[in-house]
Motif scaffolding. Structure first.
Motif, PDB file in Angstrom:
ATOM      1  N   LEU A   1       1.039  -1.135  -0.028  1.00 54.59           N
ATOM      2  CA  LEU A   1      -0.093  -0.112  -0.210  1.00 54.59           C
ATOM      3  C   LEU A   1       1.010   1.099   0.039  1.00 54.59           C
ATOM      4  O   LEU A   1       1.760   1.433   0.709  1.00 54.59           O
ATOM      5  N   GLU A   2       0.576   2.319  -0.953  1.00 54.04           N
ATOM      6  CA  GLU A   2       1.372   3.323  -1.155  1.00 54.04           C
ATOM      7  C   GLU A   2       0.588   4.534  -0.501  1.00 54.04           C
ATOM      8  O   GLU A   2      -0.551   4.679  -1.050  1.00 54.04           O
ATOM      9  N   VAL A   3       0.959   5.192   0.595  1.00 53.96           N
ATOM     10  CA  VAL A   3      -0.102   6.517   0.866  1.00 53.96           C
ATOM     11  C   VAL A   3       0.436   7.566   0.307  1.00 53.96           C
ATOM     12  O   VAL A   3       1.639   8.176   0.547  1.00 53.96           O
TER      13      VAL A   3
ATOM     14  N   PHE B   1       5.100   4.744   3.437  1.00 52.16           N
ATOM     15  CA  PHE B   1       4.446   5.905   3.792  1.00 52.16           C
ATOM     16  C   PHE B   1       4.893   7.026   3.505  1.00 52.16           C
ATOM     17  O   PHE B   1       5.889   7.784   4.013  1.00 52.16           O
ATOM     18  N   ASP B   2       4.188   7.649   2.437  1.00 53.79           N
ATOM     19  CA  ASP B   2       5.054   8.956   1.642  1.00 53.79           C
ATOM     20  C   ASP B   2       4.113  10.031   1.857  1.00 53.79           C
ATOM     21  O   ASP B   2       3.787  10.943   0.730  1.00 53.79           O
ATOM     22  N   ALA B   3       3.741  10.513   3.002  1.00 54.85           N
ATOM     23  CA  ALA B   3       2.715  11.469   3.349  1.00 54.85           C
ATOM     24  C   ALA B   3       3.821  12.981   3.414  1.00 54.85           C
ATOM     25  O   ALA B   3       4.628  12.605   3.409  1.00 54.85           O
ATOM     26  N   PHE B   4       2.931  13.999   3.304  1.00 52.87           N
ATOM     27  CA  PHE B   4       3.920  15.489   3.344  1.00 52.87           C
ATOM     28  C   PHE B   4       4.263  15.502   4.962  1.00 52.87           C
ATOM     29  O   PHE B   4       4.002  14.740   5.787  1.00 52.87           O
ATOM     30  N   SER B   5       5.239  16.227   5.019  1.00 51.81           N
ATOM     31  CA  SER B   5       5.834  16.170   6.457  1.00 51.81           C
ATOM     32  C   SER B   5       5.261  16.476   7.634  1.00 51.81           C
ATOM     33  O   SER B   5       4.067  17.032   7.453  1.00 51.81           O
TER      34      SER B   5
ATOM     35  N   LYS C   1      -8.810   7.270  -5.167  1.00 52.55           N
ATOM     36  CA  LYS C   1      -8.835   8.786  -5.234  1.00 52.55           C
ATOM     37  C   LYS C   1      -9.322   8.935  -3.666  1.00 52.55           C
ATOM     38  O   LYS C   1     -10.534   9.229  -3.613  1.00 52.55           O
ATOM     39  N   THR C   2      -8.612   8.728  -2.698  1.00 46.45           N
ATOM     40  CA  THR C   2      -9.241   8.964  -1.551  1.00 46.45           C
ATOM     41  C   THR C   2      -7.834   9.299  -0.510  1.00 46.45           C
ATOM     42  O   THR C   2      -6.956   9.094  -0.667  1.00 46.45           O
ATOM     43  N   SER C   3      -8.461   9.809   0.724  1.00 50.84           N
ATOM     44  CA  SER C   3      -7.344   9.863   1.754  1.00 50.84           C
ATOM     45  C   SER C   3      -7.416   8.715   2.771  1.00 50.84           C
ATOM     46  O   SER C   3      -8.299   7.951   2.636  1.00 50.84           O
ATOM     47  N   LEU C   4      -6.193   8.554   3.365  1.00 53.63           N
ATOM     48  CA  LEU C   4      -6.075   7.598   4.321  1.00 53.63           C
ATOM     49  C   LEU C   4      -7.162   7.387   5.412  1.00 53.63           C
ATOM     50  O   LEU C   4      -7.643   6.318   5.673  1.00 53.63           O
TER      51      LEU C   4
HETATM   52  C1  LIG Z   1       5.330  13.993  -0.270  1.00 54.91           C
HETATM   53  S1  LIG Z   1       4.308  13.772  -1.618  1.00 54.91           S
HETATM   54  C2  LIG Z   1       4.590  12.042  -2.082  1.00 54.91           C
HETATM   55  C3  LIG Z   1       4.096  11.388  -3.285  1.00 54.91           C
HETATM   56  C4  LIG Z   1       4.341  10.393  -4.082  1.00 54.91           C
HETATM   57  N1  LIG Z   1       4.841   9.101  -3.305  1.00 54.91           N
HETATM   58  C5  LIG Z   1       5.580  10.639  -5.124  1.00 54.91           C
HETATM   59  O1  LIG Z   1       6.610  10.063  -4.933  1.00 54.91           O
HETATM   60  O2  LIG Z   1       5.422  11.447  -5.639  1.00 54.91           O
HETATM   61  C6  LIG Z   1       2.640  13.487  -0.428  1.00 54.91           C
HETATM   62  C7  LIG Z   1       1.430  12.880  -1.246  1.00 54.91           C
HETATM   63  O3  LIG Z   1       0.419  12.462  -0.270  1.00 54.91           O
HETATM   64  C8  LIG Z   1      -0.610  12.891  -0.793  1.00 54.91           C
HETATM   65  N2  LIG Z   1      -1.765  13.099   0.292  1.00 54.91           N
HETATM   66  C9  LIG Z   1      -1.956  14.367   0.824  1.00 54.91           C
HETATM   67  N3  LIG Z   1      -3.155  13.911   1.950  1.00 54.91           N
HETATM   68  C10 LIG Z   1      -2.995  12.633   1.823  1.00 54.91           C
HETATM   69  C11 LIG Z   1      -3.937  11.765   2.474  1.00 54.91           C
HETATM   70  N4  LIG Z   1      -4.793  12.372   3.606  1.00 54.91           N
HETATM   71  N5  LIG Z   1      -4.239  10.450   2.255  1.00 54.91           N
HETATM   72  C12 LIG Z   1      -3.146  10.259   1.297  1.00 54.91           C
HETATM   73  N6  LIG Z   1      -2.478  10.777   0.563  1.00 54.91           N
HETATM   74  C13 LIG Z   1      -2.485  12.039   0.937  1.00 54.91           C
HETATM   75  C14 LIG Z   1      -0.213  14.325  -1.443  1.00 54.91           C
HETATM   76  O4  LIG Z   1      -1.417  14.697  -2.417  1.00 54.91           O
HETATM   77  C15 LIG Z   1       1.143  13.851  -2.209  1.00 54.91           C
HETATM   78  O5  LIG Z   1       0.823  13.433  -3.514  1.00 54.91           O
END
Ligand SMILES: C[S@@+](CC[C@H](N)C(=O)[O-])C[C@H]1O[C@@H](n2cnc3c(N)ncnc32)[C@H](O)[C@@H]1O
Length: 218
Positions: free
Chosen positions: A54-56, A150-154, A133-136
């Motif tokens: 699973l990629e977030v 787990f690759d969310a924003f910081s 197309k959803t949030s976690l």
């Molecule tokens: C740091 S970026 C990394 C994206 C991707 N893994 C890449 O390599 O390009 C964070 C990603 O998480 C997404 N994101 C934001 N809120 C989220 C949420 N609630 N659940 C899942 N993803 C989310 C953002 O839109 C963005 O695409």
């Protein structure tokens, strides 16, 4: 969403989200970073020839492309679920240079981006993707995963993604011995992982980052 493409130090592109002023990858190198964290210390650490990931945060599709390339090369059959509430515009992802640097085809990269959402799609014999197309917080799955990218924003820009409730959710989405891998190694994050019951490993980071975290469900 207000985004633009920015070059990183290994020549690969990243996306700058201007709304929060944060890039999708490290400025030291998007490909170098993604390979080190998610491929070397994520996918290849599992040492299995079948795996569910699973990629977030699908974002630029870079982790997906790298995983797809490795799956075929190493004969690993992968069920790959990826979630993204804010997909990039076509005008942006069509310009990304990953396929050139990775010496793969543009068609393959665009196939990942252009395939239908909410549907399991066979990319090749090794890679079966479902983009949602959803949030976690709204995500539900009857699959349990071996690895979570787990690759969310910081935590500074998106603290809710690093909260106890969200991280408990990731724990419950993992198989026994499954793990979450992420670039973050912040103390407060590790304390929450500990509290939830995760086993934590601290691993050397890619260039520009001292440490990253792998957290396993025991
Ligand atoms: C740091 S970026 C990394 C994206 C991707 N893994 C890449 O390599 O390009 C964070 C990603 O998480 C997404 N994101 C934001 N809120 C989220 C949420 N609630 N659940 C899942 N993803 C989310 C953002 O839109 C963005 O695409």
């Amino acid at each position: 969403m207000n985004t633009t493409i920015v070059k990183t130090n290994d020549g690969s592109d990243t996306i700058l989200n201007k709304d929060i002023n944060e890039c999708y990858h490290s400025k030291h190198g998007a490909i170098v970073e993604a390979k080190h964290i998610f491929i070397k210390n994520g996918l290849l650490n599992l040492k299995k020839n079948k795996t569910k990931i699973l990629e977030v945060g699908f974002g630029s599709g870079l982790n997906t492309l790298l995983t797809l390339i490795k799956a075929k090369k190493n004969n690993i059959k992968i069920i790959y679920d990826t979630i993204e509430p804010f997909p990039l515009n076509k005008e942006i992802y069509e310009q990304l240079n990953y396929y050139k640097i990775l010496d793969t085809s543009r068609d393959l990269f665009l196939k990942i981006h252009n395939c239908l959402w909410e549907k399991r799609i066979k990319i090749n014999d090794f890679f079966f993707i479902k983009k949602q197309k959803t949030s976690l917080s709204n995500f539900n799955s009857n699959i349990k995963y071996d690895i979570i990218y787990f690759d969310a924003f910081s935590p500074r820009k998106q603290p809710e993604m690093w909260s106890e409730s969200i991280l408990t959710k990731t724990y419950n989405l993992l198989n026994k011995n499954g793990y979450l891998i992420t670039y973050c190694s912040k103390g407060s994050f590790k304390r929450i992982l500990n509290k939830i019951g995760y086993d934590i490993e601290i691993i050397n980071g890619p260039i520009g980052k001292r440490e990253i975290t792998r957290a396993s469900r025991k």
